[in-house]
Design a protein around this motif. Structure first.
Motif, short mmCIF file in Angstrom:
data_model
loop_
_atom_site.label_atom_id
_atom_site.label_comp_id
_atom_site.label_asym_id
_atom_site.label_seq_id
_atom_site.Cartn_x
_atom_site.Cartn_y
_atom_site.Cartn_z
N ILE A 61 0.70 -1.09 -0.19
CA ILE A 61 -0.05 0.20 -0.08
C ILE A 61 0.78 1.25 0.00
O ILE A 61 0.44 2.12 -0.83
N ALA A 62 1.92 1.13 0.85
CA ALA A 62 2.70 2.48 0.70
C ALA A 62 3.51 2.61 -0.69
O ALA A 62 3.81 3.87 -0.90
N VAL A 63 3.97 1.51 -1.34
CA VAL A 63 4.45 1.74 -2.66
C VAL A 63 3.29 2.30 -3.39
O VAL A 63 3.75 3.07 -4.30
N LEU A 64 2.00 1.87 -3.30
CA LEU A 64 1.00 2.18 -4.23
C LEU A 64 0.70 3.75 -3.85
O LEU A 64 0.87 4.58 -4.90
N LEU A 65 0.72 4.12 -2.81
CA LEU A 65 0.54 5.54 -2.66
C LEU A 65 1.62 6.55 -3.31
O LEU A 65 1.18 7.44 -3.75
N PHE A 66 2.75 6.00 -3.00
CA PHE A 66 3.99 6.79 -3.67
C PHE A 66 3.80 6.88 -5.08
O PHE A 66 3.89 7.96 -5.78
N LEU A 67 3.43 5.66 -5.69
CA LEU A 67 3.54 5.84 -7.20
C LEU A 67 2.62 6.68 -7.69
O LEU A 67 2.54 7.36 -8.61
N LEU A 122 11.31 -1.80 6.29
CA LEU A 122 12.20 -0.63 5.68
C LEU A 122 11.35 -0.16 4.21
O LEU A 122 11.21 0.91 4.05
N VAL A 123 11.02 -1.19 3.64
CA VAL A 123 10.01 -0.86 2.35
C VAL A 123 8.90 0.32 2.84
O VAL A 123 8.52 0.99 2.33
N MET A 124 8.18 -0.35 3.59
CA MET A 124 6.84 0.35 4.36
C MET A 124 7.21 1.77 4.54
O MET A 124 6.80 2.75 4.25
N LEU A 129 7.51 7.33 4.23
CA LEU A 129 8.13 8.76 4.22
C LEU A 129 8.37 9.35 3.02
O LEU A 129 8.18 10.62 2.81
N SER A 130 8.65 8.62 1.89
CA SER A 130 8.83 9.29 0.52
C SER A 130 7.51 9.94 0.19
O SER A 130 7.64 10.85 -0.45
N TYR A 164 15.68 11.47 -1.54
CA TYR A 164 16.53 10.48 -1.90
C TYR A 164 16.95 9.51 -0.65
O TYR A 164 17.27 8.21 -0.84
N LEU A 165 17.05 10.07 0.46
CA LEU A 165 17.21 9.45 1.67
C LEU A 165 16.00 8.55 1.95
O LEU A 165 16.40 7.44 2.49
N THR A 166 14.92 8.84 1.94
CA THR A 166 13.76 8.18 2.27
C THR A 166 13.69 7.06 1.44
O THR A 166 13.44 6.00 1.58
N GLU A 167 13.84 7.26 0.07
CA GLU A 167 13.83 6.12 -0.91
C GLU A 167 14.76 5.07 -0.94
O GLU A 167 14.73 3.94 -1.01
#
Length: 235
Positions: A61-67, A122-124, A129-130, A164-167
């Motif tokens: 879900i975190a990845v999806l929101l970022f995308l 870490l991914v979440m 954060l990103s 860049y740090l959060t990614e």
């Protein structure tokens, strides 16, 4: 009537439009793949052969929101007022953005449960954060080294390159989840590319915004001031 003086402006506008369209199309496609993955995981929850299912779902879900936020901010972003010269900053930006796709071609491995939990966390956390940083950056977001509007508040008051740090936190998690030597090498090369992107972007920002020099003098590049004594080995 158009004049020769209009040509550079028109070429720049066309390049910005094509770049915007390409980014929106790619990240929309990536988001649709993520939606399918989440739906399939929920539909087959009872038989899902994944450790730490809740962490896995939250990370997806975190990845999806970022995308999705990348798509929105790119679509509505401001026009650039300054761009990097030459081909190297563009190649570096594209490589830094898409290099991690090579991880799908490396041999896979199954990490121990504790490592898997750390990787998923870490991914979440990294993508959550990103998303926050990208929301703060808003219409100034760009993949290429371009200046649109100088942002120095929020997470940008902590470090000059918080995205860049959060990614990278998320990418460390990705590497841990599928740890291989080629994957580790890709992660290291990716970080080197990101460091070069920071350099290219700062050169553009210094040229576009005279006040950037004072901001850079008081704000760390990527390591928050809080952690610098730890890196120096002092209290």
């Amino acid at each position: 009537m158009d004049t020769k003086q209009d040509l550079p402006w028109r070429l720049a506008a066309a390049g910005d439009f094509l770049g915007r369209a390409g980014i929106v199309a790619y990240f929309s496609w990536a988001a649709s793949i993520r939606v399918s993955t989440i739906y399939a995981g929920i539909a087959n929850w009872s038989t899902l052969a994944i450790d730490h299912k809740a962490l896995w779902l939250l990370s997806q879900i975190a990845v999806l929101l970022f995308l999705l936020l990348v798509v929105v901010t790119t679509f509505f972003r401001l026009k650039p007022i300054q761009s990097a010269d030459g081909i190297e900053p563009r190649i570096t930006a594209l490589a830094g953005t898409f290099l991690l796709g090579l991880l799908s071609f490396t041999s896979s491995s199954t990490p121990p449960p504790a490592v898997a939990a750390l990787g998923l966390a870490l991914v979440m956390g990294g993508f959550a954060l990103s998303t926050y940083v990208l929301f703060w950056l808003g219409r100034s977001f760009s993949i290429m080294a371009e200046a649109r509007r100088l942002v120095t508040s929020g997470p940008y008051a902590v470090v000059r390159h918080p995205l860049y740090l959060t990614e990278e936190l998320a990418i460390i998690g990705v590497v841990l989840l599928d740890f291989t030597l080629p994957g580790l090498a890709i992660g290291i090369v990716h970080w080197c590319l990101q460091l070069r992107r920071m350099h290219n972007e700062e050169r553009v920002l210094r040229a576009a915004f005279p006040e950037y020099e004072a901001y850079a003098a008081t704000t760390p590049r990527v390591i928050p001031q809080l952690f610098r004594p730890l890196l120096r080995g002092t209290a």
